[in-house]
Design a protein around this motif. Structure first.
Motif, PDB file in Angstrom:
ATOM      1  N   MET A 116     -14.953  10.705  -9.665  1.00  0.00           N
ATOM      2  CA  MET A 116     -13.712  10.168  -9.327  1.00  0.00           C
ATOM      3  C   MET A 116     -13.912   8.561  -9.453  1.00  0.00           C
ATOM      4  SD  MET A 116     -11.541  12.434  -8.422  1.00  0.00           S
ATOM      5  CE  MET A 116     -10.295  11.802  -7.632  1.00  0.00           C
ATOM      6  N   ALA A 117     -12.916   7.959  -9.814  1.00  0.00           N
ATOM      7  CA  ALA A 117     -12.766   6.609  -9.798  1.00  0.00           C
ATOM      8  C   ALA A 117     -12.222   6.356  -8.506  1.00  0.00           C
ATOM      9  CB  ALA A 117     -11.963   6.009 -10.620  1.00  0.00           C
ATOM     10  N   HIS A 118     -12.383   5.479  -7.495  1.00  0.00           N
ATOM     11  CA  HIS A 118     -11.749   5.299  -6.197  1.00  0.00           C
ATOM     12  C   HIS A 118     -11.398   4.003  -5.907  1.00  0.00           C
ATOM     13  CE1 HIS A 118     -10.731   5.976  -2.034  1.00  0.00           C
ATOM     14  NE2 HIS A 118     -11.072   7.388  -2.100  1.00  0.00           N
ATOM     15  N   LEU A 119     -10.245   3.688  -5.421  1.00  0.00           N
ATOM     16  CA  LEU A 119      -9.782   2.290  -5.069  1.00  0.00           C
ATOM     17  C   LEU A 119     -10.865   1.745  -3.938  1.00  0.00           C
ATOM     18  CD1 LEU A 119      -7.741  -0.087  -4.948  1.00  0.00           C
ATOM     19  CD2 LEU A 119      -6.483   1.055  -3.248  1.00  0.00           C
ATOM     20  N   PRO A 120     -11.558   0.550  -3.992  1.00  0.00           N
ATOM     21  CA  PRO A 120     -12.687   0.346  -3.032  1.00  0.00           C
ATOM     22  C   PRO A 120     -11.644   0.092  -1.772  1.00  0.00           C
ATOM     23  CG  PRO A 120     -12.926  -0.991  -5.236  1.00  0.00           C
ATOM     24  CD  PRO A 120     -11.711   0.028  -5.346  1.00  0.00           C
TER      25      PRO A 120
ATOM     26  N   PRO B 248      -6.585   3.205 -10.450  1.00  0.00           N
ATOM     27  CA  PRO B 248      -6.579   2.994  -9.174  1.00  0.00           C
ATOM     28  C   PRO B 248      -6.250   1.375  -8.969  1.00  0.00           C
ATOM     29  CG  PRO B 248      -8.546   4.283  -9.694  1.00  0.00           C
ATOM     30  CD  PRO B 248      -7.650   4.047 -11.127  1.00  0.00           C
ATOM     31  N   GLY B 249      -5.347   1.207  -7.656  1.00  0.00           N
ATOM     32  CA  GLY B 249      -4.904   0.101  -7.101  1.00  0.00           C
ATOM     33  C   GLY B 249      -3.549  -0.284  -7.864  1.00  0.00           C
ATOM     34  N   ASP B 250      -3.058   0.511  -8.828  1.00  0.00           N
ATOM     35  CA  ASP B 250      -1.775   0.287  -9.211  1.00  0.00           C
ATOM     36  C   ASP B 250      -0.779   0.681  -8.252  1.00  0.00           C
ATOM     37  OD1 ASP B 250      -2.581  -0.699 -11.667  1.00  0.00           O
ATOM     38  OD2 ASP B 250      -2.356   1.023 -12.932  1.00  0.00           O
ATOM     39  N   THR B 251       0.281  -0.064  -8.187  1.00  0.00           N
ATOM     40  CA  THR B 251       1.549   0.222  -7.400  1.00  0.00           C
ATOM     41  C   THR B 251       2.673   1.107  -8.145  1.00  0.00           C
ATOM     42  OG1 THR B 251       1.153  -1.590  -6.085  1.00  0.00           O
ATOM     43  CG2 THR B 251       3.434  -0.437  -6.062  1.00  0.00           C
TER      44      THR B 251
ATOM     45  N   VAL C 237      -2.269   3.943  -6.348  1.00  0.00           N
ATOM     46  CA  VAL C 237      -3.066   4.786  -6.672  1.00  0.00           C
ATOM     47  C   VAL C 237      -4.334   4.587  -5.776  1.00  0.00           C
ATOM     48  CG1 VAL C 237      -4.408   5.836  -8.719  1.00  0.00           C
ATOM     49  CG2 VAL C 237      -2.055   5.090  -9.017  1.00  0.00           C
ATOM     50  N   LEU C 238      -4.863   5.653  -5.159  1.00  0.00           N
ATOM     51  CA  LEU C 238      -6.088   5.637  -4.354  1.00  0.00           C
ATOM     52  C   LEU C 238      -7.512   6.297  -5.214  1.00  0.00           C
ATOM     53  CD1 LEU C 238      -7.077   5.238  -1.399  1.00  0.00           C
ATOM     54  CD2 LEU C 238      -6.810   7.490  -1.154  1.00  0.00           C
ATOM     55  N   SER C 239      -7.286   7.251  -5.810  1.00  0.00           N
ATOM     56  CA  SER C 239      -8.129   7.807  -6.593  1.00  0.00           C
ATOM     57  C   SER C 239      -7.888   8.733  -7.725  1.00  0.00           C
ATOM     58  CB  SER C 239      -9.197   8.737  -5.525  1.00  0.00           C
ATOM     59  OG  SER C 239      -8.602   9.993  -5.085  1.00  0.00           O
ATOM     60  N   GLN C 240      -8.739   8.906  -8.871  1.00  0.00           N
ATOM     61  CA  GLN C 240      -8.398   9.440  -9.886  1.00  0.00           C
ATOM     62  C   GLN C 240      -9.399  10.108 -10.544  1.00  0.00           C
ATOM     63  OE1 GLN C 240      -5.027   7.875 -12.559  1.00  0.00           O
ATOM     64  NE2 GLN C 240      -6.915   6.812 -13.571  1.00  0.00           N
TER      65      GLN C 240
END
Length: 345
Positions: A149-153, A277-280, A311-314
């Motif tokens: 997973m990629a996760h928003l820090p 992640p991080g995109d609104t 976007v929190l995680s992907q």
């Protein structure tokens, strides 16, 4: 109390002590084998009592690196209070590069309150919740998105305890200085380290500091800074230890409130994301595309977001199976009540 773990670390002793948590677990090559988990403890007089942990999952590395560095750099003379460091908490999983322990397939962050007579993961969870956590005021459990997973820090807490407990927890989460903070509502009986900390009477803090089974200069800087900010906020140190300049962002609070905020695979396929992640994002916006290489005549499936948010995680791996979480969207937290209680600007 027999906990299934042995250690010679004295929680009442002054000074610096480095040793092991040892879990007896017979294996084919070694009938008297013991799992060895490094533990470093510093105490100087009375003051805040902090338990710092990384490696709850074995494929999340920012916390391992930062806490091993902290253990080497901290000097007892520079602290006021107590700091216990477990930089490689689930050692079998860390050494194997796996999320779960290779010895029992246990997910430590789903194993609390544990079992003193159980498998290694259950024994470790029991020791943490019933021995170590009650001896500390604050528990910091460092995570990241792991290999898949990629996760928003983001910093992270669970809404636990009474109102005073929650206010203090929120204050300390904001002190970490992360740009985003995530508030989970898993309930008092949750099998997580944060719920275990609350049951033990401690303030539980966590965070997701990266992902992908790797680290970057940015994720390491954020992790080191968050640790320093916590040490400074609690007063256990007077100067940063890991960072020349600590990062302090105004934290935007997020949360998950429904299953509609996640998109799951319902069949084997290959995921192509359209956002990061991080995109609104908005409700109905394209989240990505799902391909089926076994049916080349079929067009890709268009996936859309069920709610608006961030976007929190992907999922990082394109190849997916039914049940895999592909993407999660967090929604802004209603902070009016919490701001009034913790004195936020």
């Amino acid at each position: 109390m027999h906990t299934g773990i042995f250690s010679d670390v004295d929680l009442l002793a002054e000074g610096r002590h480095q040793s092991w948590l040892s879990i007896p677990w017979s294996v084919d090559r070694s009938p008297y084998y013991q799992i060895k988990i490094p533990i470093i403890r510093l105490r100087r007089g009375s003051g805040p009592r902090l338990l710092l942990m990384a490696g709850n999952h074995g494929d999340e590395y920012e916390g391992n690196i930062a806490l091993f560095q902290l253990a080497r750099q901290l000097d007892t003379a520079s602290i006021q209070g107590e700091i216990t460091i477990l930089p490689m908490l689930n050692a079998p999983a860390v050494l194997a590069g796996r999320r779960r322990s290779p010895l029992d397939d246990g997910n430590l962050n789903r194993a609390f309150p544990g079992d003193p007579a159980g498998t290694p993961t259950g024994r470790l969870a029991h020791f943490l919740e019933h021995v170590l956590m009650p001896a500390h005021d604050v528990v910091l459990d460092l995570h990241s998105g792991g290999t898949s997973m990629a996760h928003l820090p983001t910093s992270l807490i669970e809404r636990q305890g009474d109102e005073a407990h929650y206010r203090r927890m929120l204050q300390l989460m904001l002190s970490l200085g992360m740009p985003y903070g995530f508030i989970a509502e898993n309930g008092a009986d949750a099998p997580t380290s944060m719920a275990a900390a609350a049951r033990a009477g401690a303030i539980g803090l966590s965070g997701e500091f990266g992902g992908g089974g790797t680290v970057t200069p940015e994720t390491m800087a954020a992790t080191r800074s968050a640790i320093d900010n916590l040490l400074l906020a609690t007063g256990v140190v007077a100067e940063p230890v890991l960072s020349k300049t600590v990062l302090r962002a105004k934290t935007r609070l997020l949360r998950l409130t429904s299953h509609a905020q996640a998109i799951y695979a319902t069949r084997p396929g290959w995921f192509e994301p359209a956002q990061l992640p991080g995109d609104t994002v908005e409700r109905g916006q394209v989240a990505g595309y799902y391909h089926d290489f076994n049916r080349p005549e079929e067009a890709e499936q268009v996936l859309t977001f069920g709610v608006a948010g961030v976007v929190l995680s992907q999922r990082l791996h394109a190849m997916s199976q039914s049940g895999d979480c592909l993407v999660q969207v967090a929604v802004p937290y209603d902070t009016e009540h919490d701001e009034r209680n913790v004195g936020m600007a």
